[in-house]
Design a protein around this motif. Structure first.
Motif, PDB file in Angstrom:
ATOM      1  N   VAL A   1     -52.591 -80.043  32.994  1.00 36.51           N
ATOM      2  CA  VAL A   1     -52.747 -81.437  33.438  1.00 36.51           C
ATOM      3  C   VAL A   1     -53.057 -82.345  32.251  1.00 36.51           C
ATOM      4  CG1 VAL A   1     -54.164 -83.012  34.810  1.00 36.51           C
ATOM      5  CG2 VAL A   1     -53.443 -80.825  35.781  1.00 36.51           C
ATOM      6  N   LEU A   2     -53.971 -81.899  31.394  1.00 34.42           N
ATOM      7  CA  LEU A   2     -54.335 -82.684  30.217  1.00 34.42           C
ATOM      8  C   LEU A   2     -53.150 -82.833  29.263  1.00 34.42           C
ATOM      9  CD1 LEU A   2     -57.920 -81.297  29.497  1.00 34.42           C
ATOM     10  CD2 LEU A   2     -57.315 -83.553  30.401  1.00 34.42           C
ATOM     11  N   LEU A   3     -52.333 -81.790  29.154  1.00 35.33           N
ATOM     12  CA  LEU A   3     -51.144 -81.854  28.300  1.00 35.33           C
ATOM     13  C   LEU A   3     -50.150 -82.886  28.828  1.00 35.33           C
ATOM     14  CD1 LEU A   3     -50.585 -78.066  27.507  1.00 35.33           C
ATOM     15  CD2 LEU A   3     -51.117 -79.866  25.855  1.00 35.33           C
TER      16      LEU A   3
ATOM     17  N   LEU B   1     -48.940 -86.145  26.885  1.00 31.43           N
ATOM     18  CA  LEU B   1     -47.521 -86.443  26.727  1.00 31.43           C
ATOM     19  C   LEU B   1     -47.224 -87.884  27.112  1.00 31.43           C
ATOM     20  CD1 LEU B   1     -44.633 -84.071  27.598  1.00 31.43           C
ATOM     21  CD2 LEU B   1     -44.591 -86.370  28.549  1.00 31.43           C
ATOM     22  N   ILE B   2     -47.785 -88.334  28.229  1.00 34.50           N
ATOM     23  CA  ILE B   2     -47.579 -89.727  28.662  1.00 34.50           C
ATOM     24  C   ILE B   2     -48.118 -90.691  27.618  1.00 34.50           C
ATOM     25  CG2 ILE B   2     -48.242 -91.448  30.390  1.00 34.50           C
ATOM     26  CD1 ILE B   2     -48.287 -89.166  32.453  1.00 34.50           C
TER      27      ILE B   2
ATOM     28  N   GLY C   1     -52.992 -88.145  17.749  1.00 33.80           N
ATOM     29  CA  GLY C   1     -52.152 -87.747  18.868  1.00 33.80           C
ATOM     30  C   GLY C   1     -51.761 -86.291  18.767  1.00 33.80           C
ATOM     31  N   THR C   2     -51.402 -85.856  17.564  1.00 32.50           N
ATOM     32  CA  THR C   2     -51.054 -84.448  17.339  1.00 32.50           C
ATOM     33  C   THR C   2     -52.266 -83.550  17.564  1.00 32.50           C
ATOM     34  OG1 THR C   2     -49.410 -85.101  15.690  1.00 32.50           O
ATOM     35  CG2 THR C   2     -50.132 -82.805  15.661  1.00 32.50           C
ATOM     36  N   SER C   3     -53.417 -83.959  17.045  1.00 37.99           N
ATOM     37  CA  SER C   3     -54.638 -83.163  17.200  1.00 37.99           C
ATOM     38  C   SER C   3     -55.049 -83.070  18.661  1.00 37.99           C
ATOM     39  CB  SER C   3     -55.770 -83.781  16.379  1.00 37.99           C
ATOM     40  OG  SER C   3     -56.953 -83.011  16.482  1.00 37.99           O
ATOM     41  N   LEU C   4     -54.834 -84.127  19.420  1.00 44.62           N
ATOM     42  CA  LEU C   4     -55.193 -84.129  20.838  1.00 44.62           C
ATOM     43  C   LEU C   4     -54.394 -83.063  21.597  1.00 44.62           C
ATOM     44  CD1 LEU C   4     -56.989 -85.714  22.822  1.00 44.62           C
ATOM     45  CD2 LEU C   4     -55.021 -87.192  23.277  1.00 44.62           C
ATOM     46  N   ILE C   5     -53.091 -83.001  21.338  1.00 44.57           N
ATOM     47  CA  ILE C   5     -52.254 -81.993  21.984  1.00 44.57           C
ATOM     48  C   ILE C   5     -52.668 -80.593  21.535  1.00 44.57           C
ATOM     49  CG2 ILE C   5     -49.918 -81.072  22.109  1.00 44.57           C
ATOM     50  CD1 ILE C   5     -48.821 -83.795  22.187  1.00 44.57           C
ATOM     51  N   LYS C   6     -52.971 -80.428  20.246  1.00 49.95           N
ATOM     52  CA  LYS C   6     -53.397 -79.111  19.752  1.00 49.95           C
ATOM     53  C   LYS C   6     -54.686 -78.663  20.426  1.00 49.95           C
ATOM     54  CE  LYS C   6     -51.246 -79.138  15.156  1.00 49.95           C
ATOM     55  NZ  LYS C   6     -51.473 -79.074  13.692  1.00 49.95           N
TER      56      LYS C   6
ATOM     57  N   LEU D   1     -39.951 -89.938  29.018  1.00 45.46           N
ATOM     58  CA  LEU D   1     -40.790 -89.026  29.795  1.00 45.46           C
ATOM     59  C   LEU D   1     -39.949 -87.915  30.416  1.00 45.46           C
ATOM     60  CD1 LEU D   1     -43.329 -91.350  31.645  1.00 45.46           C
ATOM     61  CD2 LEU D   1     -43.852 -89.580  29.969  1.00 45.46           C
ATOM     62  N   MET D   2     -38.765 -88.277  30.904  1.00 38.83           N
ATOM     63  CA  MET D   2     -37.885 -87.272  31.496  1.00 38.83           C
ATOM     64  C   MET D   2     -37.540 -86.186  30.468  1.00 38.83           C
ATOM     65  SD  MET D   2     -33.944 -87.699  32.717  1.00 38.83           S
ATOM     66  CE  MET D   2     -33.494 -87.817  30.972  1.00 38.83           C
ATOM     67  N   VAL D   3     -37.154 -86.619  29.263  1.00 37.92           N
ATOM     68  CA  VAL D   3     -36.770 -85.676  28.215  1.00 37.92           C
ATOM     69  C   VAL D   3     -37.963 -84.823  27.785  1.00 37.92           C
ATOM     70  CG1 VAL D   3     -35.884 -85.441  25.865  1.00 37.92           C
ATOM     71  CG2 VAL D   3     -34.904 -87.155  27.394  1.00 37.92           C
ATOM     72  N   ASN D   4     -39.110 -85.456  27.634  1.00 36.44           N
ATOM     73  CA  ASN D   4     -40.272 -84.727  27.111  1.00 36.44           C
ATOM     74  C   ASN D   4     -40.942 -83.849  28.168  1.00 36.44           C
ATOM     75  OD1 ASN D   4     -40.765 -85.491  24.181  1.00 36.44           O
ATOM     76  ND2 ASN D   4     -40.430 -87.505  25.095  1.00 36.44           N
TER      77      ASN D   4
END
Length: 299
Positions: free
Chosen positions: A153-155, A159-160, A223-228, A126-129
C-alpha cells in the motif's frame, strides 16, 4: 468542469492512439527490469555482501530478496519520472502540428489547457507505472518475498507521489519546447541522467562527500530513498528476526540509501514525504504561473 474533463480525455485518447508512444511507454518498464536484473543485480549483490561481516550467516533467499528489492526500488524511482516525459509528448505534438492554434482562438483559458495536459500525463503515467510495480512485485516474489500488505500500500502511495513529481517536472520542462526533436533530445537526457542524480543506479553512499552534499538538495534523492525504505522494510525486519546485530542492519540500511542525511541530520521517511509533497506543490505553483503568462511575455 465538463470542458476540463473533455480536455483530459482528449489528451489521454491521443496517447493511446499513438501506437509508437504507447508501446515505448509500456515496454520501458519491461526493458528496465530486464536490464537491471541482468547488469545491476551482480553489482548490487557484491555491494551488499561487502557490508556483511564474515561472522554473520545470511541465507541466499535473504540476499536475493534484498537485491531484488533494491533493483525494484531503483526501477520504479526512475520509471515514475522518465515515463512522464514520454507521455507528456502530446503537449509538444499539439504545438508542432499546429493544433494549439485552434485552442488559442477558442474560449478555453490557457491554464486550463495546460492543466488538461498535466492530469492526462498523471493518469497515463500511473497506468504504465502500476504495470511496472506489478512486474517488480512478481520479480521480488520469485527472488525472495518479505513485503507485507502495508508495504505494498505504501509503495502504491509512493508511486503516486513520484508520478505527480515527474508529471509537474516534465510539464515545466516541456512547456517551452516546440518540436518533437527537442522533446526527444530532452527525453534522452532525462532517461540517461536522472537515474544517477537520484541515486537509483548507484547508492549515493558510494559517491564522494561533495557529490553527496549536492545530491542531498535534490528532491529526487528522497523520492528514491522513500521507495527503498518501503521496499526493503520487510528485509530489514527479517534480518533483525534472524539475530543480526543492530549496527549491522543499520550499516546495510545506510549503504542502500535508506537513511539519507541533510546537513549531517538523518531524514526520516515522514520528512521525505513532506519534501516530495512540498516540491510538487512548489513546482505546480510555478507551472500555473508560467502557463498563465501571455505568450508574448513568455517569448
Amino acid at each position: 468542469m465538463r470542458t476540463f474533463i473533455t480536455l483530459i480525455e482528449r489528451n489521454r485518447k491521443l496517447f493511446f492512439r499513438d501506437k509508437g508512444m504507447l508501446l515505448s511507454s509500456l515496454i520501458t518498464p519491461i526493458i528496465l527490469i530486464v536490464l537491471y536484473a541482468t547488469f545491476l543485480a551482480k553489482v548490487y549483490k557484491d555491494s551488499f555482501l561487502s557490508n556483511i561481516p564474515a561472522v554473520v550467516d545470511i541465507s541466499e533467499k535473504l540476499i536475493n530478496g534484498t537485491v531484488a528489492g533494491q533493483l525494484a526500488a531503483a526501477l520504479l524511482a526512475v520509471s515514475c519520472v522518465t515515463v512522464t516525459f514520454c507521455v507528456n509528448l502530446t503537449m509538444v505534438q499539439d504545438r508542432a502540428l499546429g493544433v494549439r492554434k485552434d485552442f488559442d482562438v477558442s474560449p478555453i483559458r490557457k491554464p486550463m489547457i495546460y492543466l488538461g495536459y498535466f492530469f492526462a500525463t498523471v493518469l497515463n503515467s500511473l497506468m504504465v507505472n502500476i504495470l511496472a510495480l506489478a512486474l517488480c512485485l512478481g520479480y521480488i516474489g520469485i527472488m525472495g518475498w518479505y513485503l507485507t500488505v502495508m508495504d505494498v500500500v505504501l509503495l502504491i502511495l509512493d508511486l503516486i507521489l513520484l508520478v505527480l513529481f515527474g508529471a509537474v517536472l516534465s510539464s515545466i520542462v516541456c512547456y517551452p519546447l516546440k518540436t518533437q526533436g527537442q522533446m526527444s533530445a530532452v527525453g534522452t537526457i532525462v532517461s540517461a541522467g536522472y537515474g544517477f542524480v537520484c541515486g537509483a543506479y548507484m547508492p549515493i553512499s558510494n559517491f564522494g562527500e561533495g557529490l553527496q552534499n549536492v545530491m542531498s538538495y535534490l528532491p529526487g534523492t528522497y523520492g528514491t530513498s522513500l521507495i527503498k525504505n518501503h521496499m526493503l522494510r520487510g528485509v530489514f525486519k527479517e534480518m533483525e528476526t534472524k539475530g543480526f546485530p543492530a549496527e549491522v542492519v543499520k550499516g546495510i540500511s545506510d549503504s542502500l540509501d535508506c537513511n539519507p542525511t541533510f546537513q549531517g541530520n538523518v531524514v526520516e521517511p515522514k520528512y521525505m514525504v513532506l519534501i516530495m509533497i512540498g516540491t510538487v506543490v512548489l513546482l505546480g505553483g510555478l507551472y500555473l504561473i508560467i502557463t498563465a503568462l501571455p505568450e508574448k511575455s513568455r517569448r
